[in-house]
Scaffold this active site. Structure first.
Site, short mmCIF file in Angstrom:
data_model
loop_
_atom_site.label_atom_id
_atom_site.label_comp_id
_atom_site.label_asym_id
_atom_site.label_seq_id
_atom_site.Cartn_x
_atom_site.Cartn_y
_atom_site.Cartn_z
CD GLU A 1 7.47 16.38 1.07
OE1 GLU A 1 8.24 16.15 2.03
OE2 GLU A 1 7.39 15.63 0.07
CG HIS B 1 6.88 11.43 2.16
ND1 HIS B 1 7.39 10.35 2.86
CD2 HIS B 1 5.73 10.98 1.60
CE1 HIS B 1 6.57 9.31 2.74
NE2 HIS B 1 5.57 9.67 1.96
CB CYS C 1 4.70 6.37 4.15
SG CYS C 1 3.85 5.38 2.91
CG HIS D 1 7.81 5.17 -0.65
ND1 HIS D 1 8.19 5.14 0.66
CD2 HIS D 1 6.56 5.75 -0.67
CE1 HIS D 1 7.25 5.69 1.41
NE2 HIS D 1 6.26 6.08 0.61
CG PHE E 1 -1.58 5.24 1.96
CD1 PHE E 1 -1.14 6.29 1.19
CD2 PHE E 1 -1.80 4.02 1.34
CE1 PHE E 1 -0.92 6.15 -0.18
CE2 PHE E 1 -1.59 3.86 -0.03
CZ PHE E 1 -1.15 4.92 -0.78
CE LYS F 1 9.65 8.09 0.29
NZ LYS F 1 10.01 9.12 1.29
#
Length: 418
Positions: free
Chosen positions: A317, A306, A165, A344, A405, A339
């Site tokens: 975050e 994010h 990502c 996403h 990830f 998002k």
């Protein structure tokens, strides 16, 4: 010798909330959500029946010959359309760019999942002789960059970056470094993804990563920093940029959107899917980006999060921002997760979110995080996420971080060009 400066002179996007920059920006400014029921396949067998699909996509609207795209997977087509927009927006023609020191850099995570799934289906139904002949060039992730280079005739470097990502953000950061180094004067860079398939959605369901509670209210499903969040929503699309050396852009009289001030990248070195709860890994990327930009943590006015709408990400975050910027600066910061509207975009997420930072700088507007009905303050999401309604605000410096990830973290800092 002073470091070569890098600026943005062209942008293009294909997204769940619009197929041009103007459409997409107007949607997120006004809190319009692009999440709806899945139409790309029949989701009857799955507990997740929603996604953020690109709608009404017609590649010919970008001046692209549809015949030339017959041997391209969906993620490549999105990238080509966004690239055509960015080139046109920059004031260049593709022909003129052939004479420049230009490179192509595309962030992508999952490649042509539609081709992969179709290939497996034929393989298991009828054996290897029935695998579609173009399965390999459709499914491998480098083909978006390759197809852009082939279509436009760009013979410079053509690279693909895959850091899950964080791919889109890393793509822009590495492209910036290539211009700074003098290897290129311009880069066509960004990210692309098209992974809304039954197999792909199914794999993320197995990881318990996707929202499944809001099938009957899809536009409420992505709810970053809200107490009732239950996972992210898969999306697709592409955002591409023309990055250019500053003096080169000035010499040709190009319009300049913003300057790429800093870039930082790190790895949690912790877990294959989960982020560090204290946010320390991602904080390192933000601090490196600030150091690269020569800016203090108090100078960032807008942060595009994010903000995936997963419990682990949103808390980690929020902790990361306090670590990276200091508690007081984090609490004074304008934050939003777009998002909540786009879903996403995985490998393209960092690219489209950088685009929103550019527009925030140019227009003095902070887009909202929609669907914050019960902010999860007790759970640790206790910052200002620009809940539900955007805000007019001078923005001289904006940052966007992406957390992937495998613990891949990347941060890009953009500033008003003076």
């Amino acid at each position: 010798m002073s470091r070569r400066r890098v600026v943005i002179t062209g942008m293009g996007v294909v997204s769940p909330v619009g197929n041009t920059v103007d459409e997409t920006w107007e949607s997120v400014k006004n809190g319009k959500c692009g999440i709806s029921g899945i139409t790309l396949f029949n989701p009857e067998k799955l507990p997740v029946k929603i996604a953020a699909e690109v709608k009404d996509f017609d590649i010919t609207k970008y001046g692209i010959d549809s015949k030339a795209t017959r041997k391209m997977a969906r993620f490549s087509k999105f990238c080509l359309a966004a690239s055509a927009q960015a080139i046109n927006d920059s004031g260049y023609t593709a022909e003129a760019l052939k004479n420049e020191k230009l490179g192509v850099m595309v962030g992508n995570c999952l490649g042509g999942m539609d081709a992969t799934e179709a290939g497996y289906e034929k393989f298991f139904e009828a054996g290897p002789d029935r695998i579609p002949p173009l399965t390999t060039p459709f499914m491998i992730s480098n083909e978006a960059a390759a197809n852009v280079s082939i279509y436009f005739g760009f013979q410079g470097l053509s690279w693909t970056i895959n850091t899950a990502c964080a791919s889109g953000t890393d793509s822009l950061g590495l492209a910036t470094d290539l211009i700074r180094s003098g290897r290129c004067d311009l880069m066509l860079a960004g990210g692309t993804e098209a992974a809304i398939t039954e197999f792909s959605i199914g794999t993320f369901i197995k990881l318990q990563a996707l929202s499944s509670k809001y099938n009957d209210q899809p536009q409420k499903a992505s709810r970053p920093f809200d107490r009732d969040r239950d996972g992210f929503v898969m999306a697709e699309g592409s955002a591409m940029f023309i990055l250019e050396e500053y003096e080169h852009a000035k010499a040709r009289g190009a319009k300049i959107y913003a300057e790429v001030a800093g870039f930082g990248s790190s790895c949690d070195a912790y877990h294959i899917t989960a982020p560090l709860k204290d946010g320390s890994g991602a904080a390192k990327a933000v601090k490196l980006a600030l150091e690269d930009a020569g800016l203090s943590s108090s100078e960032i006015q807008y942060y595009n999060a994010h903000g995936t709408s997963t419990h682990a990400n949103d808390v980690g975050e929020s902790n990361m921002l306090k670590l990276a910027l200091g508690e007081e600066n984090a609490r004074n910061l304008h934050i939003s997760s777009t998002k909540s509207m786009t879903g996403h975009l995985v490998g393209a997420a960092g690219a489209i979110e950088a685009l929103f930072c550019v527009k925030a700088i140019k227009e003095g507007f902070i887009p909202p995080t929609i669907n914050i009905e019960n902010q999860d303050i007790e759970g640790g999401c206790d910052l200002d996420y620009t809940a539900n309604k955007g805000l007019e605000c001078t923005v001289n410096v904006a940052a966007s971080a992406s957390l992937g990830f495998g613990g891949h973290n990347a941060c890009i800092i953009l500033k008003k060009c003076e």
